[in-house]
Design an enzyme around this catalytic site. Structure first.
Site, PDB file in Angstrom:
ATOM      1  N   PRO A   9       0.801  -1.236   0.002  1.00 44.54           N
ATOM      2  CG  PRO A   9       0.005  -1.182   2.111  1.00 44.54           C
ATOM      3  CD  PRO A   9       0.555  -2.078   1.283  1.00 44.54           C
ATOM      4  CG  ASN A  10      -0.082   4.475   1.457  1.00 43.03           C
ATOM      5  OD1 ASN A  10      -1.312   4.794   0.871  1.00 43.03           O
ATOM      6  ND2 ASN A  10      -0.352   3.631   2.553  1.00 43.03           N
ATOM      7  NE  ARG A  17       4.091   6.659   1.802  1.00 40.26           N
ATOM      8  CZ  ARG A  17       4.170   5.278   2.055  1.00 40.26           C
ATOM      9  NH1 ARG A  17       4.858   4.405   1.412  1.00 40.26           N
ATOM     10  NH2 ARG A  17       3.768   5.078   3.400  1.00 40.26           N
ATOM     11  CE1 TYR A  22       8.775   5.171   2.975  1.00 41.85           C
ATOM     12  CE2 TYR A  22       7.288   6.798   3.107  1.00 41.85           C
ATOM     13  CZ  TYR A  22       7.841   5.513   3.783  1.00 41.85           C
ATOM     14  OH  TYR A  22       7.299   5.095   4.688  1.00 41.85           O
ATOM     15  CG  ASN A  73       8.171  -2.155   0.414  1.00 44.25           C
ATOM     16  OD1 ASN A  73       7.682  -2.325   1.458  1.00 44.25           O
ATOM     17  ND2 ASN A  73       8.945  -1.006   0.122  1.00 44.25           N
ATOM     18  CB  ALA A  76       1.566   0.381   6.633  1.00 46.90           C
ATOM     19  CG  HIS A  79       5.005  -1.788  10.467  1.00 47.49           C
ATOM     20  ND1 HIS A  79       6.298  -2.487  10.711  1.00 47.49           N
ATOM     21  CD2 HIS A  79       4.996  -0.814   9.500  1.00 47.49           C
ATOM     22  CE1 HIS A  79       6.965  -1.526   9.695  1.00 47.49           C
ATOM     23  NE2 HIS A  79       6.240  -0.823   8.905  1.00 47.49           N
ATOM     24  CG  ASP A  86      -1.035 -17.121   8.621  1.00 46.65           C
ATOM     25  OD1 ASP A  86       0.013 -17.310   9.381  1.00 46.65           O
ATOM     26  OD2 ASP A  86      -2.079 -17.157   9.193  1.00 46.65           O
ATOM     27  CD  GLU A  97      10.469  -7.400   6.042  1.00 46.84           C
ATOM     28  OE1 GLU A  97      10.483  -8.474   6.467  1.00 46.84           O
ATOM     29  OE2 GLU A  97       9.911  -6.540   6.669  1.00 46.84           O
ATOM     30  CG  HIS A  99      11.037  -2.370   4.786  1.00 49.17           C
ATOM     31  ND1 HIS A  99       9.619  -2.192   4.780  1.00 49.17           N
ATOM     32  CD2 HIS A  99      11.309  -3.510   5.433  1.00 49.17           C
ATOM     33  CE1 HIS A  99       9.115  -3.379   4.976  1.00 49.17           C
ATOM     34  NE2 HIS A  99       9.960  -4.027   5.524  1.00 49.17           N
ATOM     35  CG  LEU A 100      11.615   2.247  -0.801  1.00 53.91           C
ATOM     36  CD1 LEU A 100      10.079   3.110  -0.889  1.00 53.91           C
ATOM     37  CD2 LEU A 100      12.327   2.795  -1.926  1.00 53.91           C
ATOM     38  CB  SER A 101      12.364   4.359   5.052  1.00 48.37           C
ATOM     39  OG  SER A 101      11.355   3.442   5.547  1.00 48.37           O
ATOM     40  NE  ARG A 106      10.176   6.012   8.474  1.00 52.07           N
ATOM     41  CZ  ARG A 106       9.142   5.883   7.595  1.00 52.07           C
ATOM     42  NH1 ARG A 106       9.021   4.869   6.817  1.00 52.07           N
ATOM     43  NH2 ARG A 106       7.886   6.423   7.744  1.00 52.07           N
ATOM     44  NE  ARG A 113       7.013   4.276  10.339  1.00 48.27           N
ATOM     45  CZ  ARG A 113       5.936   4.338   9.518  1.00 48.27           C
ATOM     46  NH1 ARG A 113       5.833   3.360   8.624  1.00 48.27           N
ATOM     47  NH2 ARG A 113       5.237   5.580   9.218  1.00 48.27           N
TER      48      ARG A 113
HETATM   49  C1  DQA Z   1       8.043   1.071   3.827  1.00 47.61           C
HETATM   50  C2  DQA Z   1       8.247   1.056   5.298  1.00 47.61           C
HETATM   51  C3  DQA Z   1       6.706   1.177   6.155  1.00 47.61           C
HETATM   52  O1  DQA Z   1       6.919   1.123   7.485  1.00 47.61           O
HETATM   53  C4  DQA Z   1       5.800   2.073   5.548  1.00 47.61           C
HETATM   54  O2  DQA Z   1       4.573   1.749   6.043  1.00 47.61           O
HETATM   55  C5  DQA Z   1       5.771   2.127   4.093  1.00 47.61           C
HETATM   56  C6  DQA Z   1       6.908   1.909   3.175  1.00 47.61           C
HETATM   57  C7  DQA Z   1       9.372   1.346   3.378  1.00 47.61           C
HETATM   58  O3  DQA Z   1       9.666   0.871   2.112  1.00 47.61           O
HETATM   59  O4  DQA Z   1      10.433   1.885   3.818  1.00 47.61           O
HETATM   60  O5  DQA Z   1       4.825   2.075   3.448  1.00 47.61           O
HETATM   61  O6  DQA Z   1       7.818  -0.493   3.701  1.00 47.61           O
END
Ligand code: DQA
Length: 145
Positions: A9-10, A17, A22, A73, A76, A79, A86, A97, A99-101, A106, A113
């Site tokens: 998502p997002n 964003r 990011y 990725n 959210a 978390h 599952d 897995e 993650h950008l950040s 964080r 997180r």
């Molecule tokens: C994220 C980190 C997550 O905590 C956050 O909710 C995201 C992006 C990242 O790529 O850093 O949507 O997965």
């Protein structure tokens, strides 16, 4: 070697964003980086983004026989989506897995997180490098296959 790439998502809003977190690279550009690296590594990738938890799980189910490895990725959902955990466990293919950040950094201000539901079912983790996290994650995944 078939790699399924799932963006949660997002992440469709990457580039606009919260750019201070990011960055300015769009998801389309991230996917280009992934495809270039995949070609270099001799892997076939399919990239999808979805904002829905169930939709991401459906994408994973639908391609479970096709994929050799999963690069994900979960945004959210990382978390709190035990359903996604599952699904990854059910498919039982190596998963990295991404993650950008930098979630550890964080988590000092946003403790939620610190938790990843994929902890224990994933084979590897790449994060904190912006879009390069995907490239490093892909390299790691291919090295595990
Ligand atoms: C994220 C980190 C997550 O905590 C956050 O909710 C995201 C992006 C990242 O790529 O850093 O949507 O997965």
């Amino acid at each position: 070697m078939n790699i399924l790439v799932l963006h949660g998502p997002n992440l469709n809003l990457l580039g606009e964003r919260e750019p201070e977190i990011y960055g300015r690279t769009t998801l389309r550009e991230v996917d280009v980086m992934i495809r270039l690296e995949a070609r270099r590594l001799g892997a076939t990738v399919r990239c999808f983004q979805n904002n829905g938890e169930g939709e991401l799980i459906d994408l994973l189910h639908a391609r479970r026989k096709w994929l050799d490895g999963l690069l994900i990725n979960p945004g959210a959902y990382t978390h709190y989506s035990w359903a996604l955990r599952d699904a990854v466990a059910a498919v039982a293919k190596p998963c990295v897995e991404v993650h950008l950040s930098d979630l550890k950094a964080r988590a000092k201000d946003e403790p939620f997180r610190a938790v990843s539901v994929l902890d224990g079912v994933r084979a590897g983790l790449a994060g904190g490098l912006g879009p390069r996290s995907y490239v490093e994650g892909l390299k790691l995944l291919v090295s595990l296959l």
